[in-house]
Design an enzyme around this catalytic site. Structure first.
Site, mmCIF file in Angstrom:
data_model
loop_
_atom_site.group_PDB
_atom_site.id
_atom_site.type_symbol
_atom_site.label_atom_id
_atom_site.label_comp_id
_atom_site.label_asym_id
_atom_site.label_seq_id
_atom_site.Cartn_x
_atom_site.Cartn_y
_atom_site.Cartn_z
ATOM 1 N N SER A 450 0.866 -1.175 0.000
ATOM 2 C CA SER A 450 0.000 0.000 0.000
ATOM 3 C C SER A 450 0.904 1.225 0.000
ATOM 4 O O SER A 450 1.764 1.354 0.870
ATOM 5 C CB SER A 450 -0.860 0.012 1.261
ATOM 6 O OG SER A 450 -1.620 -1.169 1.325
ATOM 7 N N ASP A 688 -8.550 -2.226 2.812
ATOM 8 C CA ASP A 688 -7.320 -2.537 2.086
ATOM 9 C C ASP A 688 -6.600 -3.526 3.003
ATOM 10 O O ASP A 688 -5.864 -3.119 3.892
ATOM 11 C CB ASP A 688 -6.507 -1.243 1.912
ATOM 12 C CG ASP A 688 -5.250 -1.439 1.091
ATOM 13 O OD1 ASP A 688 -5.189 -2.406 0.303
ATOM 14 O OD2 ASP A 688 -4.313 -0.629 1.237
ATOM 15 N N TRP A 690 -4.788 -7.515 3.872
ATOM 16 C CA TRP A 690 -4.012 -8.599 3.276
ATOM 17 C C TRP A 690 -3.678 -9.665 4.309
ATOM 18 O O TRP A 690 -3.880 -9.458 5.492
ATOM 19 C CB TRP A 690 -2.736 -8.042 2.644
ATOM 20 C CG TRP A 690 -1.846 -7.311 3.596
ATOM 21 C CD1 TRP A 690 -0.933 -7.854 4.457
ATOM 22 C CD2 TRP A 690 -1.759 -5.881 3.790
ATOM 23 N NE1 TRP A 690 -0.283 -6.874 5.150
ATOM 24 C CE2 TRP A 690 -0.770 -5.663 4.779
ATOM 25 C CE3 TRP A 690 -2.410 -4.798 3.222
ATOM 26 C CZ2 TRP A 690 -0.421 -4.385 5.206
ATOM 27 C CZ3 TRP A 690 -2.061 -3.528 3.663
ATOM 28 C CH2 TRP A 690 -1.082 -3.327 4.638
HETATM 29 P P1 FAD Z 1 6.853 -14.263 1.534
HETATM 30 O O1 FAD Z 1 8.092 -14.986 1.247
HETATM 31 O O2 FAD Z 1 5.927 -14.003 0.422
HETATM 32 O O3 FAD Z 1 6.071 -14.987 2.711
HETATM 33 C C1 FAD Z 1 4.831 -14.451 3.129
HETATM 34 C C2 FAD Z 1 4.033 -15.476 3.928
HETATM 35 O O4 FAD Z 1 3.692 -16.587 3.102
HETATM 36 C C3 FAD Z 1 4.769 -16.089 5.094
HETATM 37 O O5 FAD Z 1 4.666 -15.305 6.239
HETATM 38 C C4 FAD Z 1 4.054 -17.400 5.266
HETATM 39 O O6 FAD Z 1 2.864 -17.225 5.980
HETATM 40 C C5 FAD Z 1 3.713 -17.774 3.843
HETATM 41 N N1 FAD Z 1 4.754 -18.677 3.299
HETATM 42 C C6 FAD Z 1 5.763 -18.345 2.464
HETATM 43 N N2 FAD Z 1 6.509 -19.429 2.168
HETATM 44 C C7 FAD Z 1 5.958 -20.465 2.833
HETATM 45 C C8 FAD Z 1 6.271 -21.853 2.936
HETATM 46 N N3 FAD Z 1 7.295 -22.395 2.285
HETATM 47 N N4 FAD Z 1 5.464 -22.616 3.688
HETATM 48 C C9 FAD Z 1 4.414 -22.095 4.345
HETATM 49 N N5 FAD Z 1 4.088 -20.791 4.291
HETATM 50 C C10 FAD Z 1 4.841 -19.982 3.556
HETATM 51 N N6 FAD Z 1 2.909 -5.592 3.631
HETATM 52 C C11 FAD Z 1 3.493 -4.568 4.297
HETATM 53 O O7 FAD Z 1 4.417 -4.801 5.088
HETATM 54 N N7 FAD Z 1 3.096 -3.270 4.116
HETATM 55 C C12 FAD Z 1 2.093 -2.945 3.276
HETATM 56 O O8 FAD Z 1 1.752 -1.771 3.132
HETATM 57 C C13 FAD Z 1 1.444 -4.006 2.548
HETATM 58 N N8 FAD Z 1 0.431 -3.747 1.694
HETATM 59 C C14 FAD Z 1 -0.163 -4.772 1.026
HETATM 60 C C15 FAD Z 1 -1.208 -4.485 0.148
HETATM 61 C C16 FAD Z 1 -1.810 -5.501 -0.563
HETATM 62 C C17 FAD Z 1 -2.932 -5.192 -1.501
HETATM 63 C C18 FAD Z 1 -1.371 -6.846 -0.389
HETATM 64 C C19 FAD Z 1 -2.010 -7.964 -1.142
HETATM 65 C C20 FAD Z 1 -0.351 -7.124 0.492
HETATM 66 C C21 FAD Z 1 0.270 -6.108 1.196
HETATM 67 N N9 FAD Z 1 1.333 -6.382 2.065
HETATM 68 C C22 FAD Z 1 1.909 -5.342 2.747
HETATM 69 C C23 FAD Z 1 1.903 -7.745 2.189
HETATM 70 C C24 FAD Z 1 3.060 -7.913 1.198
HETATM 71 O O9 FAD Z 1 2.550 -7.944 -0.128
HETATM 72 C C25 FAD Z 1 3.862 -9.207 1.381
HETATM 73 O O10 FAD Z 1 2.979 -10.285 1.411
HETATM 74 C C26 FAD Z 1 4.699 -9.229 2.629
HETATM 75 O O11 FAD Z 1 5.576 -8.129 2.656
HETATM 76 C C27 FAD Z 1 5.534 -10.502 2.721
HETATM 77 O O12 FAD Z 1 6.315 -10.635 1.569
HETATM 78 P P2 FAD Z 1 7.643 -11.512 1.546
HETATM 79 O O13 FAD Z 1 7.991 -11.778 0.114
HETATM 80 O O14 FAD Z 1 8.691 -10.925 2.395
HETATM 81 O O15 FAD Z 1 7.183 -12.868 2.241
#
Ligand code: FAD
Length: 690
Positions: A450, A688, A690
């Protein structure tokens, strides 16, 4: 040496490729790499292709089409899996199709010996995914007009449907429900139940698996299909490109398309074509023990990207080197990781999900979601390629037993390479065809954030507020670390002078393919949202945004501050913010004080700290304490906004708001719920989450 199946396929692919080169290439006078995939051009992929689904089915000899409406790739992945299973178990001639790529006015001309499947995700507030908007409007429209003029219009159409939704949202799985209803109203025949997967309950994958078996049985009966023993057939041929090295200019090292490869990326920048944006500023809003929260400013001034306050920005991540290495090692790919290959679809309707020629390293690092949850069905497929009988039996068990799989894989958040390491007890899985990995591991997806800046204040600099994902899990040695957020943390460290950042021991190819992201750049695109301030700034707003849920509200508040500085009048602006401790994770504290100086009594922040006192206080408690004021503002047509955690907070806020209205207005709970629903329908209540 013996020729194995893959060699033959590869040979066939070379011959096919060469034939294509000498016929089409020559005929049309085009000199192009015979192996180049259609993804090579960002927007050219669809050029010259038919939008007529009947024509496509006829020319490719298919009898089962699987349309997907996908936002984050899961629906697309399920569609591919249905296609594969239909082919390998029942000999169906399947093809997967993006809803966006076809017209639908001849759905009535699809003969009844064929079947159409729909795998449809519901996005946000019950909306279709971007690629399904046109289809959805057409099929649910007042009177869709079809080419044949049959009565009933879709009396010949056999269809199957599965929806991907989230029960924490108001309009749970509304896409699949509404599409199914519309198709049935038009006379189409549904085969099996319309399935519904629930991401909110965390059961999406299991819901899908539980739905598909009875569906196949029903389809088998309807179409008289015979089940055969499923044998793995690769969809992609891998061709070694011995004449090329990773330094050859035509080799993709992670560039998303041809323009990026040529070093001249041009807009429009979108989900197929990111802008490599400079990060102008980055810092940590707090960092305690294992919790870090980032503020980053992304400069889009040299691009044609625009945004509006409340939109989302997508960040394109790269995988951490340690997980890339783990994947390479366990699959026996390490010694050839920089070899150049082309990947050729052996099926006319399959799409290679990345541009080639490229290297194994680039595919795994930039294009495969190698860290994400593993699908149980994929483990069953890989059993055939296990390094020994014991591993094979274990893979079959994991694939077949839902509870066993959950306890061994899910609870530890194991990714595919970690599963293979554990099951194979360290042995290499070098028999796994690379095609199976391309098919079974999803495409690396951009993550959305966001936008936390105001476009009125800074139209060309987009800020994000992100908490770095890290989870301690019982029974797992190292904590689980999120892909994108740790990559962003590494970028921040680099910007602050660390030449080789490795937050929590994770390192990234931070300068990108051919060092083109050097100088602290990150690939991004912008997604427009409906989460918006009222167009009339004098309207009051109530915002509920604990933790990083405050992100868009920082944008909203800065917007109103700027409006006042420009001489405009703004309405009451209340923010309910919650975090653990005032001294620990109360982000943007200083900025709220500055906003207060300008906005005066128009702005108020109400805080809830869950770990500062003997009692845990959350935003919904504070909301309730302010019941009278909240109700009065709503009567003055205040807009109500919720952002952040979908699973718990957003739901509770919804409930509490109902309670407030019931109590303040002296109406029944049912009536109050009705009022809340109507507020949502009228966009007066926006989420909004997630
Ligand atoms: P990822 O690697 O994608 O992991 C995320 C989660 O997926 C983990 O915590 C776990 O629950 C699951 N996961 C991943 N791998 C595994 C596995 N092997 N086994 C089991 N479970 C697993 N985030 C913010 O911090 N700020 C924002 O403003 C924000 N806005 C958003 C707005 C929208 C519309 C959406 C859809 C999401 C938003 N998010 C926001 C969330 C953000 O998009 C990410 O999902 C978040 O930052 C995590 O990303 P990552 O790649 O670090 O984690």
């Amino acid at each position: 040496a013996e020729l194995d199946t893959l060699d033959i396929i590869v040979l066939a692919a070379i011959l096919l490729g060469t034939a294509a080169y000498f016929t089409k290439g020559k005929l049309w006078g085009v000199t192009k790499d015979p192996y180049a995939s259609s993804l090579a051009t960002a927007n050219g992929a669809k050029a010259g292709k038919t939008r007529n689904i009947i024509e496509k089915l006829d020319e490719s000899g298919k009898n089962c089409i699987i349309f997907y409406g996908s936002q984050t790739g899961t629906a697309e992945d399920y569609a591919s899996r249905l296609a594969k299973e239909g082919k390998s178990r029942f000999g169906l001639e399947t093809m997967v199709a993006d809803l966006e790529d076809y017209d639908y006015d001849n759905l009535d001309a699809i003969p009844n010996d064929k079947v159409v499947m729909f795998v449809l995700a519901t996005y946000g507030e019950g909306e279709p995914t971007d690629n399904a908007v046109d289809f959805y409007e057409f099929i649910t429209g007042d009177s869709p007009s079809f080419s044949e003029g049959n009565e009933p219009a879709l009396g010949n159409l056999n269809f199957v449907a599965f929806g991907l939704g989230n029960n924490t949202y108001e309009h749970y799985n509304s896409m699949v429900r509404n599409v199914t209803k519309a198709l049935e109203n038009l006379g189409a025949h549904r085969i099996g139940e319309a399935g519904e997967g629930d991401d909110g309950a965390g059961t999406m994958e299991e819901d899908f698996l539980a739905w598909k078996d009875p569906m196949w049985t029903a389809l088998q009966e309807k179409m008289g299909l015979e089940e055969r023993e499923a044998v793995y057939e690769p969809i992609f041929g891998i061709v070694d490109r011995e004449g090329l090295t990773k330094d050859s200019p035509e080799v993709y090292l992670g560039e998303p398309n041809k323009m990026h490869l040529d070093g001249v990326p041009k807009g429009p920048f979108n989900a197929h074509n990111p802008y490599i944006a400079p990060i102008s500023k980055s810092y940590e809003l707090f960092n305690v023990k294992d919790r870090n929260c980032l503020h980053m400013e992304i400069d889009v001034s040299a691009s044609n990207l625009t945004y509006q306050t409340g939109d989302h920005i997508a960040i394109w991540p790269t995988n951490p080197g340690e997980e890339v290495d783990r994947f390479m090692n366990v699959l026996g790919l390490s010694n050839k990781r920089h070899n150049v290959i082309s990947v050729k679809a052996l099926e006319p309707t399959a799409k290679v999900p990345f541009p080639t020629p490229t290297t194994y390293d680039a595919i795994v690092r930039y294009h495969m979601e190698i860290c994400s949850p593993v699908s149980r069905q994929f483990l069953a497929t890989l059993a055939a390629f296990a390094p020994d009988e014991e591993a094979k039996a274990e893979m079959a068990k994991l694939g077949g037993d839902k509870d066993y799989f959950h306890s061994k894989v899910n609870v530890h958040h194991l990714n595919i390479a970690r599963v293979l390491q554990t099951v194979g007890k360290g042995k290499e899985w070098s028999n796994v065809p690379f095609s199976a990995l391309i098919e079974g591991v999803t495409k690396l997806q951009p993550r959305y954030y966001s936008i936390s800046s105001s476009s009125l204040e800074q139209p060309k600099v987009i800020s994000i507020t992100a908490v770095v994902e890290s989870q301690h899990l019982p029974g797992r040695e190292d904590p689980f670390r999120g892909v994108t957020t740790n990559y962003l943390l590494a970028l921040k460290e680099k910007q602050h002078g660390e030449p080789n950042p490795s937050p929590f021991g994770l390192s990234y190819e931070i300068t990108g393919p051919r060092n083109r992201y050097d100088g602290i750049h990150v690939p991004v695109h912008v997604r427009h949202s409906n989460f918006k301030l009222p167009s009339d700034p004098t309207k009051p707003v109530i915002m509920v945004g604990p933790g990083t849920g405050v992100a868009p509200f920082r944008g909203f508040i800065r917007e109103r501050k700027k409006q006042v500085e420009n001489g405009e009048t703004v309405g009451k602006t209340i923010l309910f913010f919650g975090c653990r401790k005032r001294s620990e994770d109360f982000i943007y504290d200083k900025e709220w004080k500055e906003a207060k100086k300008v906005l005066g009594e128009k702005f108020e922040i109400v805080t809830a700290f869950s770990r500062d006192g003997p009692k845990k206080v959350y935003v919904q408690h504070r909301l309730k304490e302010r019941a009278q004021e909240v109700n009065e503002l709503l009567e003055k047509k205040a807009y109500f906004y919720v952002c952040g955690d979908a699973a718990n907070m957003a739901r509770e806020v919804n409930t509490v708001l109902g309670q407030i209205l019931a109590e303040q207005r002296g109406i029944s709970d049912a009536k109050a719920e009705e009022v809340v629903k109507n507020m949502r329908a009228a966009n007066q209540y926006q989420e909004d989450v997630w």
